[in-house]
Design a protein around this motif. Structure first.
Motif, PDB file in Angstrom:
ATOM      1  N   GLY A  41     -18.168  50.416  39.556  1.00  0.00           N
ATOM      2  CA  GLY A  41     -17.159  51.444  39.327  1.00  0.00           C
ATOM      3  C   GLY A  41     -16.546  52.010  40.593  1.00  0.00           C
ATOM      4  N   TRP A  42     -17.391  52.296  41.591  1.00  0.00           N
ATOM      5  CA  TRP A  42     -16.876  52.895  42.823  1.00  0.00           C
ATOM      6  C   TRP A  42     -15.916  51.937  43.526  1.00  0.00           C
ATOM      7  N   ALA A  43     -16.261  50.647  43.560  1.00  0.00           N
ATOM      8  CA  ALA A  43     -15.378  49.668  44.195  1.00  0.00           C
ATOM      9  C   ALA A  43     -14.064  49.544  43.423  1.00  0.00           C
ATOM     10  N   LEU A  44     -14.119  49.629  42.105  1.00  0.00           N
ATOM     11  CA  LEU A  44     -12.888  49.608  41.312  1.00  0.00           C
ATOM     12  C   LEU A  44     -11.997  50.801  41.656  1.00  0.00           C
ATOM     13  N   GLY A  45     -12.623  51.974  41.796  1.00  0.00           N
ATOM     14  CA  GLY A  45     -11.852  53.161  42.151  1.00  0.00           C
ATOM     15  C   GLY A  45     -11.228  53.050  43.528  1.00  0.00           C
ATOM     16  N   ARG A  46     -11.983  52.500  44.480  1.00  0.00           N
ATOM     17  CA  ARG A  46     -11.439  52.340  45.832  1.00  0.00           C
ATOM     18  C   ARG A  46     -10.335  51.287  45.847  1.00  0.00           C
ATOM     19  N   ARG A  47     -10.520  50.198  45.070  1.00  0.00           N
ATOM     20  CA  ARG A  47      -9.461  49.182  45.031  1.00  0.00           C
ATOM     21  C   ARG A  47      -8.198  49.735  44.386  1.00  0.00           C
ATOM     22  N   ALA A  48      -8.370  50.640  43.426  1.00  0.00           N
ATOM     23  CA  ALA A  48      -7.200  51.271  42.810  1.00  0.00           C
ATOM     24  C   ALA A  48      -6.355  51.992  43.860  1.00  0.00           C
ATOM     25  N   ARG A  49      -7.008  52.609  44.838  1.00  0.00           N
ATOM     26  CA  ARG A  49      -6.252  53.283  45.903  1.00  0.00           C
ATOM     27  C   ARG A  49      -5.463  52.283  46.744  1.00  0.00           C
ATOM     28  N   VAL A  50      -6.043  51.103  46.947  1.00  0.00           N
ATOM     29  CA  VAL A  50      -5.316  50.066  47.687  1.00  0.00           C
ATOM     30  C   VAL A  50      -4.102  49.607  46.878  1.00  0.00           C
ATOM     31  N   TRP A  51      -4.310  49.393  45.571  1.00  0.00           N
ATOM     32  CA  TRP A  51      -3.175  48.993  44.730  1.00  0.00           C
ATOM     33  C   TRP A  51      -2.078  50.043  44.776  1.00  0.00           C
ATOM     34  N   ARG A  52      -2.449  51.312  44.775  1.00  0.00           N
ATOM     35  CA  ARG A  52      -1.440  52.378  44.862  1.00  0.00           C
ATOM     36  C   ARG A  52      -0.640  52.247  46.158  1.00  0.00           C
ATOM     37  N   ALA A  79       0.475  49.075  37.933  1.00  0.00           N
ATOM     38  CA  ALA A  79      -0.200  48.499  36.765  1.00  0.00           C
ATOM     39  C   ALA A  79      -1.620  48.072  37.130  1.00  0.00           C
ATOM     40  N   ARG A  80      -1.781  47.474  38.314  1.00  0.00           N
ATOM     41  CA  ARG A  80      -3.114  47.071  38.752  1.00  0.00           C
ATOM     42  C   ARG A  80      -3.964  48.288  39.087  1.00  0.00           C
ATOM     43  N   GLN A  81      -3.343  49.306  39.659  1.00  0.00           N
ATOM     44  CA  GLN A  81      -4.067  50.552  39.938  1.00  0.00           C
ATOM     45  C   GLN A  81      -4.644  51.126  38.647  1.00  0.00           C
ATOM     46  N   ASP A 110      -7.574  49.043  37.152  1.00  0.00           N
ATOM     47  CA  ASP A 110      -8.864  49.269  37.816  1.00  0.00           C
ATOM     48  C   ASP A 110      -9.449  50.631  37.443  1.00  0.00           C
ATOM     49  N   LEU A 111      -8.603  51.647  37.366  1.00  0.00           N
ATOM     50  CA  LEU A 111      -9.112  52.980  37.007  1.00  0.00           C
ATOM     51  C   LEU A 111      -9.594  53.014  35.562  1.00  0.00           C
ATOM     52  N   ASP A 112      -8.859  52.354  34.664  1.00  0.00           N
ATOM     53  CA  ASP A 112      -9.315  52.276  33.264  1.00  0.00           C
ATOM     54  C   ASP A 112     -10.680  51.601  33.184  1.00  0.00           C
TER      55      ASP A 112
END
Length: 199
Positions: free
Chosen positions: A80-91, A97-99, A102-104
């Protein structure tokens, strides 16, 4: 930790942990050194990959950050934490949409993660989906009522919806919790200007 690492320099976990402390302290050079060493010592350590990805995202090294976080998630897909951090990169890469995907995923794993709800609220707000964003901010605040960022972002969404009196109350609360919060102060000025214009 310095002493522990000096005694056991080949212990990947302790080297990685020291790297994470450096990341939290915003010492990017030391974090990069230790986290890279942690990966060299144990290439299957998903935490080291994710932490280095987060450190690189902060430094604006977005492609390198994405590669690290992708690797962490290859090793542990429900991290989960890596998904949240990757969401910031997508942003940062302009991939909303990818952000959101990952957050969902992250919030499906960790439904009581206040930071994740606030991040998803921000993604929805930027996409113009303020009513949905408010639901996430409210969830974040149910988890942590003193979460200044969630109050501020909630105020911004309320302002976008024309609910300026409520927006000012939310932004005032954010500034009570964190008086040194420039973005909240800017948003408060915007809401106040809109409120005066509609009087």
């Amino acid at each position: 930790l310095d002493r522990v690492v000096a005694l056991e320099p080949d212990d990947a976990w302790n080297v990685t942990l020291r790297g994470e402390f450096h990341r939290l302290l915003r010492d990017s050079e030391a974090a990069e050194r230790d986290l890279s060493e942690g990966i060299r010592l144990d290439a299957a350590n998903e935490f080291a990959w994710a932490s280095r990805g987060a450190a690189r995202e902060r430094e604006g090294e977005l492609d390198a950050a994405l590669a690290d976080l992708d690797r962490a998630l290859e090793l542990k897909p429900d991290y989960g934490w890596a998904l949240g951090r990757r969401a910031r990169v997508w942003r940062a890469l302009g991939e909303p949409a990818r952000q959101l995907a990952d957050l969902d995923h992250a919030l499906g794993l960790w439904p009581d993660w206040g930071w994740g709800h606030c991040e998803r609220g921000d993604a929805l707000r930027v996409a113009g989906r303020d009513e949905e964003a408010l639901a996430d901010y409210d969830r974040a605040l149910a988890i942590d009522p003193d979460y200044a960022s969630a109050h501020a972002s909630r105020g911004a969404s309320l302002s976008n919806l024309g609910r300026h009196t409520e927006a000012l109350a939310a932004l005032d609360r954010a500034l009570e919790l964190n008086p040194d919060y420039p973005w909240a102060r800017e948003q408060r000025a915007v809401s106040y200007t809109h409120l005066r214009a509609h009087e």
